[in-house]
Scaffold this active site. Sequence first.
Site, short mmCIF file in Angstrom:
data_model
loop_
_atom_site.label_atom_id
_atom_site.label_comp_id
_atom_site.label_asym_id
_atom_site.label_seq_id
_atom_site.Cartn_x
_atom_site.Cartn_y
_atom_site.Cartn_z
N LYS A 18 -9.06 -8.87 -3.74
CA LYS A 18 -10.32 -8.76 -2.98
C LYS A 18 -11.39 -8.07 -3.81
O LYS A 18 -12.53 -8.52 -3.87
CB LYS A 18 -10.12 -7.97 -1.67
N ARG A 31 -9.87 -3.55 8.76
CA ARG A 31 -8.42 -3.58 8.52
C ARG A 31 -7.63 -3.46 9.82
O ARG A 31 -6.40 -3.48 9.79
CB ARG A 31 -8.05 -2.40 7.61
N ARG A 63 -0.90 -2.06 -11.91
CA ARG A 63 -2.34 -1.76 -12.03
C ARG A 63 -2.59 -0.38 -12.64
O ARG A 63 -1.97 0.60 -12.26
CB ARG A 63 -2.98 -1.83 -10.63
N ARG A 70 -3.17 4.66 -9.64
CA ARG A 70 -3.47 5.18 -8.31
C ARG A 70 -2.19 5.68 -7.66
O ARG A 70 -1.14 5.03 -7.76
CB ARG A 70 -4.08 4.07 -7.44
N ARG A 116 2.31 -0.03 2.59
CA ARG A 116 1.00 -0.68 2.71
C ARG A 116 1.15 -2.10 3.23
O ARG A 116 0.35 -2.57 4.03
CB ARG A 116 0.28 -0.66 1.35
P1 AMP Z 1 -8.07 -0.01 -0.94
O1 AMP Z 1 -8.80 0.45 -2.17
O2 AMP Z 1 -8.82 -1.06 -0.17
O3 AMP Z 1 -6.64 -0.38 -1.22
O4 AMP Z 1 -8.01 1.26 0.05
C1 AMP Z 1 -7.38 2.44 -0.36
C2 AMP Z 1 -6.99 3.26 0.86
O5 AMP Z 1 -8.19 3.65 1.56
C3 AMP Z 1 -6.18 2.52 1.90
O6 AMP Z 1 -4.81 2.48 1.57
C4 AMP Z 1 -6.46 3.37 3.13
O7 AMP Z 1 -5.77 4.61 3.07
C5 AMP Z 1 -7.95 3.66 2.96
N1 AMP Z 1 -8.78 2.61 3.57
C6 AMP Z 1 -9.57 1.71 2.92
N2 AMP Z 1 -10.19 0.90 3.79
C7 AMP Z 1 -9.78 1.28 5.02
C8 AMP Z 1 -10.04 0.82 6.33
N3 AMP Z 1 -10.85 -0.24 6.54
N4 AMP Z 1 -9.45 1.45 7.36
C9 AMP Z 1 -8.64 2.49 7.16
N5 AMP Z 1 -8.33 2.99 5.95
C10 AMP Z 1 -8.89 2.38 4.88
#
Ligand code: AMP
Length: 241
Positions: free
Chosen positions: A34, A109, A149, A182, A193
């Site tokens: 994404k 999400r 990653r 990360r 996840r």
């Molecule tokens: P990402 O970089 O999109 O993988 O997001 C990293 C982390 O941020 C996720 O694993 C969640 O802990 C938090 N996060 C990101 N977007 C959301 C969302 N829309 N709702 C809740 N938590 C989020």
Amino acid sequence: MAVETSSGPQSGSRLGHALTPGPILLLGAPGVGKGTQAKELMRLWKIPQISTGDLLRANVAQSTELGRAAKEIMQCGNLVPDDLVNQMVAVRLTEPDTREGFILDGFPRTLPQASWLDAKLATRPGALPIVAVSLQVDYNQLLRRITGRRNCPVCQRIYNVYLQPPQREGHCDVEGAELVQRADDTEMCFQGRIANYQSLTAPVIEHYRALGRFAQVSGEREVAAVAAEIVGVVERLRGHA
Ligand code: AMP
């Protein structure tokens, strides 16, 4: 439908000139691409990527009130409470660069986030309806993408030790800085996840599929080919094919 798969979306698409992209949602499991696709489309359409993960990580790094509340929850990929994330997105959507459209990456999400977003955009003067694109990648490929990653802490370039390794092991090609992983990109966190994704986020995909301006795209090809297909489906769903 005009889909260019060989030369990438920037070279020939009329979309950037033909229409206002409006709100675009990129949906899909962790590691599906994404963020990578959002960056491609951002360059093409000249609209911002809004990554809730990036915004939250920036809040954590700056130790804001939101960042302090989110830090532990994010450690292994649990979801930050809806109202905190919604509020953060609400503030971002007040920025003038979002007027012509924006690419939401990692949001919504959960179903409550989706309902909130739908209601929010319904009150936005002149806003086009949402177009949602769901990216799909096979489970084993997702695992390799996530666990392999590595990021450069200086320039944020993304590498993958299996799929796109740096020239010098463990170091950024441009900055020379030591690459970092990360905390939530380990295999153990990945399992959690994916479980969260299946129980909380998969219903969001069904929500937008049912609304109709929706397409599913395979994320298992070259970045440019995937972007070109997204451009084509958005063009079609906006009625400009
Ligand atoms: P990402 O970089 O999109 O993988 O997001 C990293 C982390 O941020 C996720 O694993 C969640 O802990 C938090 N996060 C990101 N977007 C959301 C969302 N829309 N709702 C809740 N938590 C989020």
